[in-house]
Scaffold this motif. Sequence first.
Motif, short mmCIF file in Angstrom:
data_model
loop_
_atom_site.label_atom_id
_atom_site.label_comp_id
_atom_site.label_asym_id
_atom_site.label_seq_id
_atom_site.Cartn_x
_atom_site.Cartn_y
_atom_site.Cartn_z
N ARG A 220 0.83 -1.20 0.00
CA ARG A 220 0.00 0.00 0.00
C ARG A 220 0.87 1.26 0.00
NH1 ARG A 220 -4.71 -0.32 4.42
NH2 ARG A 220 -4.35 1.93 4.23
N LYS A 221 0.46 2.24 -0.77
CA LYS A 221 1.24 3.46 -0.93
C LYS A 221 1.44 4.20 0.38
CE LYS A 221 -0.70 4.28 -5.56
NZ LYS A 221 -1.62 5.14 -6.33
N ASP A 222 0.45 4.11 1.26
CA ASP A 222 0.47 4.92 2.49
C ASP A 222 1.05 4.18 3.69
OD1 ASP A 222 -1.51 3.02 2.79
OD2 ASP A 222 -3.01 4.40 3.58
N MET A 223 1.55 2.96 3.50
CA MET A 223 1.85 2.13 4.66
C MET A 223 3.13 2.55 5.39
SD MET A 223 0.39 -0.04 6.53
CE MET A 223 -0.99 -0.28 5.43
N LEU A 224 4.12 3.05 4.68
CA LEU A 224 5.34 3.49 5.35
C LEU A 224 5.05 4.66 6.27
CD1 LEU A 224 8.38 3.17 5.75
CD2 LEU A 224 8.73 4.67 3.77
N SER A 225 4.28 5.62 5.81
CA SER A 225 3.92 6.75 6.67
C SER A 225 3.01 6.29 7.81
CB SER A 225 3.22 7.85 5.86
OG SER A 225 2.01 7.38 5.29
N HIS A 226 2.19 5.29 7.53
CA HIS A 226 1.31 4.74 8.57
C HIS A 226 2.13 4.08 9.68
CE1 HIS A 226 -2.34 3.09 10.28
NE2 HIS A 226 -1.86 1.87 10.20
N LEU A 227 3.18 3.35 9.28
CA LEU A 227 4.07 2.74 10.27
C LEU A 227 4.74 3.80 11.14
CD1 LEU A 227 5.79 0.32 11.39
CD2 LEU A 227 7.38 0.76 9.48
N PRO A 264 -9.04 6.41 -5.71
CA PRO A 264 -7.64 6.16 -6.11
C PRO A 264 -7.16 4.78 -5.67
CG PRO A 264 -7.86 8.34 -5.14
CD PRO A 264 -9.17 7.64 -4.91
N ASP A 265 -6.44 4.13 -6.56
CA ASP A 265 -5.86 2.82 -6.27
C ASP A 265 -4.88 2.95 -5.10
OD1 ASP A 265 -4.63 0.36 -6.27
OD2 ASP A 265 -4.03 0.40 -8.38
N PRO A 266 -5.11 2.21 -3.99
CA PRO A 266 -4.22 2.34 -2.84
C PRO A 266 -2.91 1.56 -2.97
CG PRO A 266 -5.92 0.73 -2.35
CD PRO A 266 -6.23 1.28 -3.72
N ILE A 267 -2.77 0.79 -4.05
CA ILE A 267 -1.63 -0.12 -4.20
C ILE A 267 -0.47 0.58 -4.92
CG2 ILE A 267 -0.90 -2.37 -5.12
CD1 ILE A 267 -2.97 -2.44 -2.82
N GLN A 268 0.74 0.19 -4.53
CA GLN A 268 1.94 0.74 -5.16
C GLN A 268 1.89 0.54 -6.68
OE1 GLN A 268 4.30 2.27 -3.45
NE2 GLN A 268 4.60 1.33 -1.45
N ASP A 275 8.94 -3.03 -2.97
CA ASP A 275 10.22 -3.48 -2.41
C ASP A 275 10.95 -2.33 -1.73
OD1 ASP A 275 9.71 -6.00 -3.37
OD2 ASP A 275 11.02 -5.82 -5.12
N ASP A 276 10.93 -1.16 -2.37
CA ASP A 276 11.63 0.00 -1.82
C ASP A 276 11.05 0.40 -0.47
OD1 ASP A 276 13.59 2.13 -2.05
OD2 ASP A 276 11.90 3.48 -2.38
N ASP A 277 9.72 0.47 -0.39
CA ASP A 277 9.09 0.84 0.88
C ASP A 277 9.28 -0.24 1.94
OD1 ASP A 277 8.28 3.32 0.08
OD2 ASP A 277 6.13 2.98 0.35
#
Length: 397
Positions: A220-227, A264-268, A275-277
């Motif tokens: 998910r695009k937002d998961m790094l900030s969520h962590l 909006p599509d929530p997926i990378q 992999d980068d995130d």
Amino acid sequence: MFTVQPVSLDNTEIAFSYKSDDELRKTYLIFSAINAPLLTKAGTKLVKFALKLKLPIHGILRKTIFWQFCGGESISQSEPTIQMLASHNVKTILDYSAEGEKTEAGFEKVTQETLATITRAKTSENLPFCVFKVTGIASAQLLEKIQAKQKLTTEEQAAFERVKQRVNTLCKAAHEAGIGIFVDGEESWIQEVIDDLAEEMMGKYNRERVTVFNTYQMYRKDMLSHLKTAFQRAATYQYFLGAKLVRGAYMEKERERAEEKGYPDPIQPNKEATDDDYNKALLYCINNKQRITLVSGSHNEYSNQYLVLLMQKHSMRPDDPRVYFSQLYGMSDNISFNLAYAGYNVTKYVPYGPIDAVMPYLFRRAEENTSVAGQSSREYRLVKSELQRRKQIADKR
């Protein structure tokens, strides 16, 4: 001082040392089939049809795909798998993988079975964690309604109170047993409710040590900030964060729903971004290891090697209790057993449950192996390599 052993993930002798020649050949045939997407798709449809007609195919399933990916139909049947893994320094996470419960009686059954895994784990250092899915003990429709902030009926509100009680019962039991418990990740349209439940339990049971782990799906695009936000809340409210990182398991479903509903599509955008995130999340967790206990649930060789490197750079012992590596039973044995051989903390998710109830899980495993780029071919290649190595040794005798 301690000596860090170099880790090679290519040693098939170590990876498959627990399998006899006959077992390895059976694994080879299974991954040969999975490596053919059309055959997997057709086979999945055929098995679903046969199960629907109640045809006598349990014996075939038990000796093939169930044997490869599951520990047994019960905790007691899974004991040989637990002991085998332990003999190779690999710990077990018993995962009651029955799916599709939709009634209060079904939710209670899953709760009691999960409690049984906690009771079993309490008696052995070879079972450091247990796990549950919130949709195993709660209605997905109810969770979706709550996340959408729709008004609940009196009956629905009472049902959600029972859900919270079940979650607390499981987390409290794990805390009293001195083990960790994972709250599995699920679809984005119910994940916020799951996150809230998990963080409430962390605030309650992660004061002195980590008991409760939430799952962060890095596709998910937002998961790094969520962590990072979850860590900041843990620091603010003075509890430890349990973070289980995975790439994710619902990509196609997420994208289809986003297109259908017009959001909006929530997926990378691609695998490289995921992999980068994922690797950035590993770095973030290790940099904040004073408050984060990390479980890296990855089948990606680079990510596992990167985590080894991070631990070495931070002068962490391979068996530092703040870091665990984890893979699914029946997959990526080259990662699990080679890391364990080098002294790292390694766990295998060992699914179990009645064959009919576990089949949805097994269908996903087969589809995942064919859809993840290179996954089934890598498994196939490694098993083939080990069979060839053993044949060469036998020929020399």
